[in-house]
Design an enzyme around this catalytic site. Structure first.
Site, short mmCIF file in Angstrom:
data_model
loop_
_atom_site.label_atom_id
_atom_site.label_comp_id
_atom_site.label_asym_id
_atom_site.label_seq_id
_atom_site.Cartn_x
_atom_site.Cartn_y
_atom_site.Cartn_z
N ASP A 1 4.21 13.14 11.18
CA ASP A 1 5.15 12.05 10.97
C ASP A 1 6.44 12.66 10.42
O ASP A 1 6.46 13.21 9.32
CB ASP A 1 4.55 11.05 9.97
N ILE A 2 7.54 12.56 11.18
CA ILE A 2 8.77 13.25 10.77
C ILE A 2 9.40 12.63 9.52
O ILE A 2 10.29 13.24 8.92
CB ILE A 2 9.80 13.31 11.91
N LYS B 1 20.31 4.93 15.33
CA LYS B 1 20.53 6.13 16.15
C LYS B 1 21.84 6.81 15.76
O LYS B 1 21.92 8.05 15.74
CB LYS B 1 20.55 5.75 17.63
N THR C 1 11.86 3.33 19.19
CA THR C 1 12.61 3.01 20.41
C THR C 1 12.55 1.55 20.83
O THR C 1 13.21 1.17 21.81
CB THR C 1 12.09 3.87 21.58
N TYR D 1 19.11 -1.11 16.07
CA TYR D 1 18.63 0.10 16.74
C TYR D 1 19.77 1.10 16.93
O TYR D 1 19.65 2.28 16.59
CB TYR D 1 18.00 -0.26 18.08
#
Length: 292
Positions: A42-43, A135, A68, A131
């Site tokens: 898990d980053i 990003k 995403t 979202y």
């Protein structure tokens, strides 16, 4: 007798996802891949991420991990921000600390859609949904290091491979519905995930990364035009047996909690010097042929 070159070690994060699976399916012979799913790493767990990079010592890291689901990001804001934003900033710091190259995936949704020609890498982002904001936060975390070993690859309208995507959704609806209504006032460039994977692999030959690359298949269409072409090709290939009427509708008629850019095509001029780009219609044919 010359000594054979050792293969490059590449760490793929998010290996179970759409892009991760496409990268594994198209892996070049000179690459030694370490593929880790979110379950394996898990980053957002920064200490574990640091330990992992130190233990594996990859020359290249491809971050295909991400939150995403655009609509769900509006509801699970903290989680989306953690995965797409804060974790990416930490990954960039750790990659630079270790001297590894980092290729991070981003999105056309960092733009507001007010432009009427393809977005350049140098255009100013202005996301209009959560979202896109997450990003963009991740992008800032990478760009802050101003390092030619770290780069961002923005892509758009991705389909193919694992999980839900527009092409398969349209095919399923065409088999089960009598009519289909599709948004006709949002424009962008479809991208076949295997084409994106080939571009990412091509970046290993680039000695000094640009800060940002854009990659999509060539050409621009609306979601409606995309759906019409999906049906046309699917009928020719026998994937769909009977045509159904496809009705163009406005974004206002499509029920969604998310504001989406009206125009988000990406200008890929710099990228096509690295990897061959194909028209989106041709790439769609390739995907559909692979399904038959």
């Amino acid at each position: 007798m010359t000594e054979a070159k050792k293969p490059i070690t590449v760490l793929i994060l998010g290996a179970k996802g759409q892009v991760g699976q496409a990268l594994l399916a198209s892996k070049p012979a000179d690459i030694n891949v370490i593929a880790l799913s979110r379950k394996a790493l898990d980053i957002t767990n920064v200490p574990k991420l640091g330990q992992c990079l130190q233990a594996l010592t990859p020359q290249i890291i491809i971050n295909a991990a991400g939150f995403t689901q655009v609509e769900l990001a509006e509801q699970e804001r903290e989680l989306a921000t953690s995965i797409n934003g804060a974790a990416v900033s930490e990954l960039a710091r750790l990659a630079k600390q270790q001297g590894a190259r980092l290729i991070h995936l981003s999105s056309d949704y960092v733009f507001d859609g007010n432009k009427h020609s393809p977005y350049l890498c140098t255009d100013s982002p202005n996301p209009i949904n959560h979202y896109g904001q997450t990003k963009r936060q991740g992008e800032r975390g990478i760009l802050a290091h101003n390092d030619t070993k770290l780069t961002i690859v923005r892509t758009s309208w991705l389909y193919g491979g694992q999980g839900r995507h527009f092409v398969d959704s349209m095919l399923n609806l065409m088999r089960t519905k009598e009519t289909l209504s599709v948004v006709a006032d949002q424009y962008g460039s479809p991208t076949y995930v295997l084409g994106l994977a080939n571009f990412i692999w091509s970046l290993r030959h680039v000695k000094s990364f640009s800060p940002i690359y854009h990659w999509s298949d060539s050409g621009v269409c609306s979601w409606f035009e995309f759906a019409v072409e999906i049906q046309r090709q699917a009928l020719l290939l026998g994937i769909v047996k009977q045509p159904i009427p496809i009705i163009p509708i406005s974004s206002e008629c499509y029920s969604s909690i998310v504001n989406r850019p009206a125009y988000s095509a990406l200008a890929c001029d710099d990228s096509i010097e690295i990897c061959l780009v194909k028209p989106w219609q041709t790439q769609l044919t390739q995907y559909l042929l692979n399904k038959t």
